[in-house]
Design a protein around this motif. Sequence first.
Motif, PDB file in Angstrom:
ATOM      1  N   ALA A  39      51.189  57.029  40.489  1.00  0.00           N
ATOM      2  CA  ALA A  39      49.857  56.442  40.410  1.00  0.00           C
ATOM      3  C   ALA A  39      49.531  55.578  41.618  1.00  0.00           C
ATOM      4  N   ASN A  40      50.416  55.543  42.588  1.00  0.00           N
ATOM      5  CA  ASN A  40      50.131  54.734  43.763  1.00  0.00           C
ATOM      6  C   ASN A  40      49.163  55.464  44.676  1.00  0.00           C
ATOM      7  N   ASN A  41      48.248  54.730  45.240  1.00  0.00           N
ATOM      8  CA  ASN A  41      47.317  55.300  46.207  1.00  0.00           C
ATOM      9  C   ASN A  41      46.482  56.426  45.616  1.00  0.00           C
ATOM     10  N   LEU A  42      45.851  56.156  44.480  1.00  0.00           N
ATOM     11  CA  LEU A  42      44.966  57.133  43.854  1.00  0.00           C
ATOM     12  C   LEU A  42      43.614  57.161  44.552  1.00  0.00           C
ATOM     13  N   PHE A  43      43.103  58.366  44.759  1.00  0.00           N
ATOM     14  CA  PHE A  43      41.758  58.549  45.280  1.00  0.00           C
ATOM     15  C   PHE A  43      40.909  59.114  44.143  1.00  0.00           C
ATOM     16  N   PHE A  44      39.802  58.427  43.829  1.00  0.00           N
ATOM     17  CA  PHE A  44      39.001  58.792  42.670  1.00  0.00           C
ATOM     18  C   PHE A  44      37.792  59.633  43.053  1.00  0.00           C
ATOM     19  N   GLY A  45      37.395  60.517  42.132  1.00  0.00           N
ATOM     20  CA  GLY A  45      36.115  61.178  42.239  1.00  0.00           C
ATOM     21  C   GLY A  45      35.008  60.205  41.859  1.00  0.00           C
ATOM     22  N   THR A  46      33.769  60.657  41.985  1.00  0.00           N
ATOM     23  CA  THR A  46      32.626  59.780  41.771  1.00  0.00           C
ATOM     24  C   THR A  46      32.171  59.741  40.316  1.00  0.00           C
ATOM     25  N   GLY A  47      32.807  60.511  39.444  1.00  0.00           N
ATOM     26  CA  GLY A  47      32.512  60.430  38.021  1.00  0.00           C
ATOM     27  C   GLY A  47      31.522  61.462  37.520  1.00  0.00           C
ATOM     28  N   CYS A  88      37.081  69.159  39.942  1.00  0.00           N
ATOM     29  CA  CYS A  88      37.339  68.306  41.103  1.00  0.00           C
ATOM     30  C   CYS A  88      38.061  69.102  42.178  1.00  0.00           C
ATOM     31  N   THR A  89      37.731  68.820  43.416  1.00  0.00           N
ATOM     32  CA  THR A  89      38.465  69.390  44.541  1.00  0.00           C
ATOM     33  C   THR A  89      39.070  68.264  45.353  1.00  0.00           C
ATOM     34  N   TYR A  90      40.172  68.557  46.017  1.00  0.00           N
ATOM     35  CA  TYR A  90      40.827  67.546  46.852  1.00  0.00           C
ATOM     36  C   TYR A  90      41.135  68.163  48.207  1.00  0.00           C
ATOM     37  N   SER A  91      41.343  67.313  49.187  1.00  0.00           N
ATOM     38  CA  SER A  91      41.494  67.808  50.554  1.00  0.00           C
ATOM     39  C   SER A  91      42.932  67.784  51.064  1.00  0.00           C
ATOM     40  N   ASP A  92      43.749  66.889  50.551  1.00  0.00           N
ATOM     41  CA  ASP A  92      45.107  66.707  51.067  1.00  0.00           C
ATOM     42  C   ASP A  92      46.100  67.580  50.293  1.00  0.00           C
ATOM     43  N   SER A  93      46.649  68.560  50.947  1.00  0.00           N
ATOM     44  CA  SER A  93      47.571  69.472  50.280  1.00  0.00           C
ATOM     45  C   SER A  93      48.847  68.778  49.811  1.00  0.00           C
ATOM     46  N   ALA A  94      49.094  67.562  50.294  1.00  0.00           N
ATOM     47  CA  ALA A  94      50.266  66.807  49.853  1.00  0.00           C
ATOM     48  C   ALA A  94      50.056  66.146  48.496  1.00  0.00           C
ATOM     49  N   SER A  95      48.830  66.109  47.990  1.00  0.00           N
ATOM     50  CA  SER A  95      48.576  65.481  46.692  1.00  0.00           C
ATOM     51  C   SER A  95      49.338  66.206  45.601  1.00  0.00           C
ATOM     52  N   ASN A  96      49.974  65.430  44.725  1.00  0.00           N
ATOM     53  CA  ASN A  96      50.828  66.050  43.716  1.00  0.00           C
ATOM     54  C   ASN A  96      50.698  65.414  42.340  1.00  0.00           C
ATOM     55  N   TYR A  97      49.729  64.522  42.170  1.00  0.00           N
ATOM     56  CA  TYR A  97      49.529  63.896  40.865  1.00  0.00           C
ATOM     57  C   TYR A  97      48.032  63.769  40.636  1.00  0.00           C
ATOM     58  N   PHE A  98      47.571  64.227  39.434  1.00  0.00           N
ATOM     59  CA  PHE A  98      46.138  64.331  39.179  1.00  0.00           C
ATOM     60  C   PHE A  98      45.822  63.819  37.776  1.00  0.00           C
ATOM     61  N   PRO A  99      45.406  62.563  37.672  1.00  0.00           N
ATOM     62  CA  PRO A  99      45.034  62.025  36.357  1.00  0.00           C
ATOM     63  C   PRO A  99      43.542  62.135  36.092  1.00  0.00           C
ATOM     64  N   ALA A 132      55.390  53.271  34.515  1.00  0.00           N
ATOM     65  CA  ALA A 132      55.940  54.629  34.371  1.00  0.00           C
ATOM     66  C   ALA A 132      55.171  55.633  35.222  1.00  0.00           C
ATOM     67  N   GLU A 133      54.867  55.231  36.438  1.00  0.00           N
ATOM     68  CA  GLU A 133      54.190  56.097  37.412  1.00  0.00           C
ATOM     69  C   GLU A 133      52.801  56.504  36.987  1.00  0.00           C
ATOM     70  N   LYS A 134      52.164  55.735  36.119  1.00  0.00           N
ATOM     71  CA  LYS A 134      50.779  55.975  35.733  1.00  0.00           C
ATOM     72  C   LYS A 134      49.999  54.689  35.961  1.00  0.00           C
ATOM     73  N   LEU A 135      48.689  54.818  36.128  1.00  0.00           N
ATOM     74  CA  LEU A 135      47.835  53.667  36.376  1.00  0.00           C
ATOM     75  C   LEU A 135      47.006  53.375  35.140  1.00  0.00           C
ATOM     76  N   PHE A 136      47.028  52.110  34.721  1.00  0.00           N
ATOM     77  CA  PHE A 136      46.291  51.700  33.532  1.00  0.00           C
ATOM     78  C   PHE A 136      45.340  50.565  33.909  1.00  0.00           C
ATOM     79  N   PHE A 137      44.179  50.564  33.276  1.00  0.00           N
ATOM     80  CA  PHE A 137      43.150  49.581  33.581  1.00  0.00           C
ATOM     81  C   PHE A 137      43.003  48.552  32.469  1.00  0.00           C
TER      82      PHE A 137
END
Lengths: 110, 113
Positions: free
Chosen positions: B98-106, B23-34, A96-101
């Motif tokens: 959720a495809n191609n997620l770029f993660f912060g360092t925690g 968190c900050t991001y660089s790509d203005s095309a980013s549209n999903y933030f988990p 559902a467009e979310k990523l689960f681990f």
Amino acid sequence: SQTIHQWPATLVQPVGSPLSLECTVEGTSNPNLYWYRQAAGRGLQLLFYSVGIGQISSEVPQNLSASRPQDRQFILSSKKLLLSDSGFYLCAATSAEKLFFGSGTQLSVL
Amino acid sequence: GENVEQHPSTLSVQEGDSAVIKCTYSDSASNYFPWYKQELGKGPQLIIDIRSNVGEKKDQRIAVTLNKTAKHFSLHITETQPEDSAVYFCAASPMGGANNLFFGTGTRLTVIP
């Protein structure tokens, strides 16, 4: 809802031995599947991802390989482990467009 | 490609206080933030996410805010409890979903009883 099964939870292997970690997913169809590695106290490093059976993309050149023999099965392998392969390995899947681990495998190479 | 920076790397708060991770991001095309919460020895757990068509989302004691102009987003935890102690990761996706997620360092959050 999706469930990601990952095993074993912990694994201690000698240098030079082979590796096979398996991940299976339930509750979702045609997921994208991922393998991540996490060094102690560090962030998430993407190793491999797959958008379908037999389709594997590698993000980092290394001693590891991945395979996807079935839609909901993802396998991480190595022919000969190195000390630097130690880490926490995580399987992940989209639903559902979310990523689960999954719950992860702690691999120690000695 | 996208670059996600996360601050602070460690955060300690007294129980009952609020905690904020940015968190900050660089790509203005980013549209999903988990946002993910990872407890010791476990896999990261998705706790909240936001898409670029909204500026704020709340779920009980957790909220996420998004500023698209400034390209930053934040996690807010109110009335913190000891069980909130964990490592929190933010992520951004320039491809949607959720495809191609770029993660912060925690961020390692410690709630002091």
